[in-house]
Motif scaffolding. Structure first.
Motif, PDB file in Angstrom:
ATOM      1  N   GLN A   1       0.804  -1.227   0.000  1.00  0.00           N
ATOM      2  CA  GLN A   1       0.000   0.000   0.000  1.00  0.00           C
ATOM      3  C   GLN A   1       0.837   1.277   0.000  1.00  0.00           C
ATOM      4  O   GLN A   1       0.334   2.351  -0.317  1.00  0.00           O
ATOM      5  N   HIS A   2       2.117   1.164   0.383  1.00  0.00           N
ATOM      6  CA  HIS A   2       2.955   2.361   0.398  1.00  0.00           C
ATOM      7  C   HIS A   2       3.886   2.424  -0.807  1.00  0.00           C
ATOM      8  O   HIS A   2       4.827   3.214  -0.822  1.00  0.00           O
TER       9      HIS A   2
ATOM     10  N   LEU B   1       4.528   3.526  -4.585  1.00  0.00           N
ATOM     11  CA  LEU B   1       3.977   4.563  -5.460  1.00  0.00           C
ATOM     12  C   LEU B   1       4.269   4.201  -6.908  1.00  0.00           C
ATOM     13  O   LEU B   1       5.407   3.860  -7.252  1.00  0.00           O
TER      14      LEU B   1
ATOM     15  N   ASP C   1      -0.842   6.103  -9.245  1.00  0.00           N
ATOM     16  CA  ASP C   1      -0.977   7.187  -8.276  1.00  0.00           C
ATOM     17  C   ASP C   1      -0.780   8.557  -8.901  1.00  0.00           C
ATOM     18  O   ASP C   1      -1.466   9.511  -8.551  1.00  0.00           O
TER      19      ASP C   1
ATOM     20  N   SER D   1      -4.869  11.233  -5.705  1.00  0.00           N
ATOM     21  CA  SER D   1      -5.087  11.556  -4.294  1.00  0.00           C
ATOM     22  C   SER D   1      -6.063  12.709  -4.098  1.00  0.00           C
ATOM     23  O   SER D   1      -6.428  13.014  -2.965  1.00  0.00           O
TER      24      SER D   1
ATOM     25  N   GLU E   1       4.035  12.907  -2.356  1.00  0.00           N
ATOM     26  CA  GLU E   1       3.054  11.822  -2.367  1.00  0.00           C
ATOM     27  C   GLU E   1       3.444  10.703  -1.403  1.00  0.00           C
ATOM     28  O   GLU E   1       2.590  10.103  -0.747  1.00  0.00           O
TER      29      GLU E   1
ATOM     30  N   HIS F   1       2.504  11.716   1.948  1.00  0.00           N
ATOM     31  CA  HIS F   1       1.047  11.590   2.100  1.00  0.00           C
ATOM     32  C   HIS F   1       0.656  10.151   2.366  1.00  0.00           C
ATOM     33  O   HIS F   1      -0.174   9.873   3.232  1.00  0.00           O
ATOM     34  N   LEU F   2       1.293   9.206   1.657  1.00  0.00           N
ATOM     35  CA  LEU F   2       1.001   7.794   1.872  1.00  0.00           C
ATOM     36  C   LEU F   2       1.383   7.363   3.283  1.00  0.00           C
ATOM     37  O   LEU F   2       0.679   6.565   3.921  1.00  0.00           O
TER      38      LEU F   2
ATOM     39  N   ASN G   1      -1.194   8.029   5.922  1.00  0.00           N
ATOM     40  CA  ASN G   1      -2.503   7.392   5.783  1.00  0.00           C
ATOM     41  C   ASN G   1      -2.414   5.886   6.002  1.00  0.00           C
ATOM     42  O   ASN G   1      -1.379   5.328   6.179  1.00  0.00           O
TER      43      ASN G   1
END
Length: 412
Positions: free
Chosen positions: A322-323, A325, A354, A380, A405, A408-409, A412
């Motif tokens: 999930q992390h 990019l 992404d 995003s 980005e 940001h990941l 979250n």
């Protein structure tokens, strides 16, 4: 600017010669102070020739000038590279056993350490405590790069590339507090150039891509502290130093390389111009042009969508992916059905990447040129970002956006 360049006793000392060259070519006056161990890797003659200044590591040379006090007082900047585990420990505990550690105690200006050592040494609690001590006292300590080390193993502990250390040093002097390399410790895989799909042993279907933008991205990612892997299709420019190069030719070869490297990539940038189609049949011999034969008919089949596959593989990995990019490129032209951005927005949603970097292409635009103008679209929810200028400047903007980005990941 007066710079003291301290060189630690590690195999990465040879790379510091390039860092010295960057400082001197920028007009700075550099005094090199190698440790005794460092001179076993690179001799003083090299440092003197490149810096234009005498080199010593003894407090008993030039005693009348009181060098162990003067050099630190006069320095506008002190850079230590490679900062070995031993040198970090001596600096953190305030030792003064040679000219370099004396200079560190006397330094009034900013001090930058660029560590390089084996992974276990870097991760050892003692080294980490020394790093925290130095940082708490106001010194800047870069994160080491991740990559191939002296032996066959890889991991965090590799000296950042000279260009990255140079950029961080200049930023530090300029008072920037966010000088830390935004992609330090990250692995970035970039595809570049144009694929070639063979018709026979002589001919192929290709495109106009020169690879310049992909190479510029590799340089920008390397300078941001990343370990960079370049999947290089046909390119008209050489790959940059300091990156791993994986040569490919066809779209299928690029797909194989991309899927094989996706798992250990924090960022994957698909900037290569990948052929959408390939010949269904490849002749083993050159297709002859004969007066008594009909014109050949070439049947094309669709190539796999590598970008979309990378997204699918990432999503299937669950939390472990999930992390990661994934950044796509869209070389678009408008038509009566829509403009460039309309097609690009649809592609962004369809591919599921992404970020999508969009440029308007044509026979005299983008391909082979030294300048570019792009729009960066994001899933995003942030608005489009325009970037233009040389391909190096555009790449710097893209890498900066990627750093944002990733942050940001992480939140979250």
């Amino acid at each position: 600017m007066r710079i003291v360049l301290g060189v630690g006793g590690g195999i990465a000392a040879y790379k510091v010669a390039s860092l010295l060259r960057l400082f001197t070519e920028a007009g700075h006056n550099v005094t090199v102070i190698p440790t005794e161990a460092a001179t076993r890797f690179v001799g003083t003659a090299t440092w003197e020739a490149l810096s234009g200044n005498p080199v010593s590591n003894s407090v008993f040379d030039g005693v009348h000038q009181v060098n162990h006090v003067r050099l630190g007082h006069e320095a506008d900047l002190v850079v230590i590279a490679p900062a070995t585990a031993d040198l970090l420990a001596r600096a953190a505990t305030g030792q003064a056993g040679d000219l370099l550690t004396n200079t560190l105690l006397m330094a009034h200006g900013p001090v930058l350490f660029a560590p390089a050592m084996h992974t276990e040494m870097w991760q050892h609690p003692a080294t980490q405590a020394n790093v925290e001590t130095l940082r708490s006292r106001g010194a800047a300590v870069l994160e080491p790069a991740t990559g191939r080390l002296t032996g066959a193993d890889s991991g965090p502990g590799r000296l950042p590339e000279p260009e990255a250390i140079f950029d961080a040093a200049i930023a530090l002097v300029q008072g920037q507090t966010d000088f830390q390399l935004p992609l330090a410790g990250r692995t970035v895989t970039i595809s570049a150039g144009g694929t070639r799909e063979p018709l026979d042993p002589v001919r192929f279907l290709g495109n106009r891509s020169s690879g310049k933008q992909g190479v510029a991205l590799a340089v920008a990612a390397r300078n941001a502290g990343a370990t960079v892997r370049l999947l290089a299709a046909h390119m008209e420019v050489p790959p940059p130093p300091g990156v791993e190069v994986v040569p490919v030719e066809t779209a299928l070869q690029l797909r194989e390389a991309a899927l094989a490297t996706a798992g250990d990539s924090d960022v994957f940038i698909m900037s290569a111009a990948v052929a959408d189609f390939r010949p269904a049949v490849v002749s083993d011999t050159k297709i002859k042009k004969r007066d008594d034969s009909a014109d050949p008919v070439i049947t094309l089949v669709r190539n796999p969508d590598i970008l979309q596959e990378l997204v699918e593989v990432r999503n299937a990995a669950g939390p472990s992916g999930q992390h990661r990019l994934i950044v796509g490129f869209a070389a678009e032209t408008g038509d009566s059905q829509g403009d460039v951005l309309a097609y690009a927005e649809a592609k962004l949603q369809r591919k599921g990447c992404d970020l999508l970097v969009v440029n308007h292409v044509g026979s005299d635009k983008v391909f082979g040129q030294d300048t570019n103008s792009v729009v960066i679209l994001s899933r995003s929810g942030s608005g489009p970002q325009e970037a233009s200028g040389t391909k190096a400047e555009v790449s710097a903007a893209i890498i900066s956006r990627i750093g944002d980005e990733l942050n940001h990941l992480a939140l979250n």
